[in-house]
Design an enzyme around this catalytic site. Structure first.
Site, PDB file in Angstrom:
ATOM      1  N   PRO A  64      58.574 -58.041  18.150  1.00 53.52           N
ATOM      2  CA  PRO A  64      58.548 -56.370  18.704  1.00 53.52           C
ATOM      3  C   PRO A  64      57.608 -55.906  18.947  1.00 53.52           C
ATOM      4  O   PRO A  64      56.643 -56.043  17.743  1.00 53.52           O
ATOM      5  CB  PRO A  64      59.810 -56.177  18.565  1.00 53.52           C
ATOM      6  CG  PRO A  64      59.910 -56.192  17.006  1.00 53.52           C
ATOM      7  CD  PRO A  64      59.402 -57.686  17.408  1.00 53.52           C
ATOM      8  N   GLU A  65      56.671 -56.455  19.637  1.00 52.17           N
ATOM      9  CA  GLU A  65      55.179 -55.532  20.178  1.00 52.17           C
ATOM     10  C   GLU A  65      55.313 -55.013  21.921  1.00 52.17           C
ATOM     11  O   GLU A  65      57.020 -54.994  22.136  1.00 52.17           O
ATOM     12  CB  GLU A  65      53.875 -57.087  20.629  1.00 52.17           C
ATOM     13  CG  GLU A  65      53.793 -57.588  19.298  1.00 52.17           C
ATOM     14  CD  GLU A  65      52.705 -58.248  19.286  1.00 52.17           C
ATOM     15  OE1 GLU A  65      51.861 -58.150  20.394  1.00 52.17           O
ATOM     16  OE2 GLU A  65      52.200 -59.659  18.586  1.00 52.17           O
ATOM     17  N   HIS A  86      73.772 -58.909   9.861  1.00 51.45           N
ATOM     18  CA  HIS A  86      72.703 -57.680   9.441  1.00 51.45           C
ATOM     19  C   HIS A  86      73.196 -56.345  10.632  1.00 51.45           C
ATOM     20  O   HIS A  86      72.073 -55.668  11.019  1.00 51.45           O
ATOM     21  CB  HIS A  86      71.558 -58.045   9.207  1.00 51.45           C
ATOM     22  CG  HIS A  86      71.221 -59.254   9.048  1.00 51.45           C
ATOM     23  ND1 HIS A  86      70.709 -60.162   7.741  1.00 51.45           N
ATOM     24  CD2 HIS A  86      70.967 -60.835   9.368  1.00 51.45           C
ATOM     25  CE1 HIS A  86      70.932 -60.677   7.226  1.00 51.45           C
ATOM     26  NE2 HIS A  86      71.244 -61.269   8.533  1.00 51.45           N
ATOM     27  N   ARG A 144      65.932 -58.534   8.660  1.00 52.78           N
ATOM     28  CA  ARG A 144      64.683 -58.053   6.998  1.00 52.78           C
ATOM     29  C   ARG A 144      64.946 -57.021   7.212  1.00 52.78           C
ATOM     30  O   ARG A 144      63.405 -55.862   6.011  1.00 52.78           O
ATOM     31  CB  ARG A 144      63.352 -58.261   7.827  1.00 52.78           C
ATOM     32  CG  ARG A 144      63.173 -60.380   8.284  1.00 52.78           C
ATOM     33  CD  ARG A 144      61.832 -60.933   8.313  1.00 52.78           C
ATOM     34  NE  ARG A 144      62.677 -61.818   8.978  1.00 52.78           N
ATOM     35  CZ  ARG A 144      61.966 -63.045  10.111  1.00 52.78           C
ATOM     36  NH1 ARG A 144      59.955 -62.772  10.142  1.00 52.78           N
ATOM     37  NH2 ARG A 144      61.864 -64.169  10.428  1.00 52.78           N
ATOM     38  N   LYS A 185      33.743 -48.227  15.344  1.00 49.63           N
ATOM     39  CA  LYS A 185      34.489 -48.799  14.048  1.00 49.63           C
ATOM     40  C   LYS A 185      33.245 -49.625  13.353  1.00 49.63           C
ATOM     41  O   LYS A 185      32.712 -50.520  14.317  1.00 49.63           O
ATOM     42  CB  LYS A 185      35.656 -49.356  14.583  1.00 49.63           C
ATOM     43  CG  LYS A 185      36.802 -48.048  15.024  1.00 49.63           C
ATOM     44  CD  LYS A 185      38.048 -48.838  15.472  1.00 49.63           C
ATOM     45  CE  LYS A 185      38.512 -48.956  13.617  1.00 49.63           C
ATOM     46  NZ  LYS A 185      39.528 -48.057  13.510  1.00 49.63           N
TER      47      LYS A 185
END
Length: 287
Positions: free
Chosen positions: A2-3, A95, A115, A157
């Site tokens: 998931p983004e 799960h 996970r 940066k």
DNA sequence: CAGCTAGCCTGATTGC
DNA sequence: TGCAATCAGGCTAGCT
């Protein structure tokens, strides 16, 4: 994985199915699914029961659900987290970590996470951005995102451009997949030093990030397996539109050169060796 | 202070 | 066949 597009898809599903509903009870099946809540799982359940969800918000890959109590539920899907609506009599998922039952007796909300990289927490933040996620930058789809600030901060940066894209305090919502896709569209190798990227190139890259995120959102997100799904358990189909991610050895869609895979932070980066040549020199001498 | 990385976690896949 | 190693990867704590 998931983004932003996947989390936003989940947010929209949650907003439709949970807004205005009163939580009757919360069942915590796995303690690790509760984050930063020292009083424990019982207390977590107790502070949520009896309260109504008034909105579903998102910051980067985080979700937060303000309640009428003034608290908010914060959620992160991690790698494999799912938020699903299920009839109360549906069998428990293997799960299943947290279950929310509602006062209306309608479908229950289940947090399922193989996970356990994801988790939920409670914040006193309410409708305001919770303090726990205040360090997360706005995402490029946010109307208040500043393109000029992003370009300036990126070039200030001293790191590699892919690292910068994954830095959620600089720009949020981008993960490994969409970073690689945006870099391919911009013909930039991820190891290019940020302080050597011109303003126009940085602006173009941002445009490509925005482009790939919005295209993926329209497609309902990306999924290679059943790990990412919307609240109805359905996968998106943007993986058919990927140009580099997961395509090692396959021809570049621009020039036909076989896509290369390189090790990056204990995972992988995919790029076209011809369209995205490695920078000539390392980022910086070490002494 | 900014940059970087180990470790968290489990199931599918690969290698011996 | 069976077991072990490998990989997936967002995020944070803690290091340099």
């Amino acid at each position: 994985m998931p983004e932003l597009p996947e989390v936003e898809t989940v947010r929209q599903g949650l907003a439709k199915w949970v807004t205005g509903r009163r939580i009757a009870s919360v069942e915590v099946r796995h303690p690790r699914a509760i984050r930063r809540h020292l009083p424990g799982a019982d207390h977590f359940a107790a502070v949520l029961a009896g309260h109504t969800v008034i909105d579903v918000c998102r910051r980067g890959k985080y979700l937060w659900l303000p309640l009428d109590s003034g608290d908010a539920i914060i959620g992160h899907l991690g790698m494999s987290g799912q938020l699903l609506f299920q009839p109360g009599d549906a069998p428990d998922e293997a799960h299943l970590r947290i279950r929310f039952r509602f006062a209306d007796g309608g479908p229950e909300l289940r947090f399922v996470d193989q996970r356990t990289f994801g988790g939920l927490s409670v914040s006193p933040g309410g409708a305001e951005l919770p303090a726990e996620i205040a360090h997360i930058a706005r995402d490029p789809m946010d109307p208040l995102f500043s393109d000029a600030d992003f370009v300036a901060n990126l070039r200030r940066k001293h790191t590699e451009v892919k690292r910068a894209l994954l830095d959620q305090t600089l720009i949020s919502g981008v993960g490994n997949i969409y970073a690689d896709e945006a870099l391919w569209r911009s013909k930039l190798h991820g190891a290019r030093p940020t302080d050597a990227i011109t303003k126009p190139a940085a602006a173009r890259l941002l445009g490509h990030v925005r482009e790939v995120l919005s295209e993926a959102l329209v497609a309902g997100g990306t999924s290679f397996d059943a790990l990412y799904v919307n609240v109805n358990g359905e996968s998106g189909y943007f993986d058919r539109s990927l140009n580099v991610y997961g395509r090692e050895g396959e021809p570049c869609n621009r020039c036909g050169t076989p896509i290369r895979r390189e090790a990056f932070m204990n995972r992988s980066s995919f790029s076209c060796p011809r369209c995205q040549p490695r920078p000539r020199r390392p980022v910086r001498a070490t002494s």
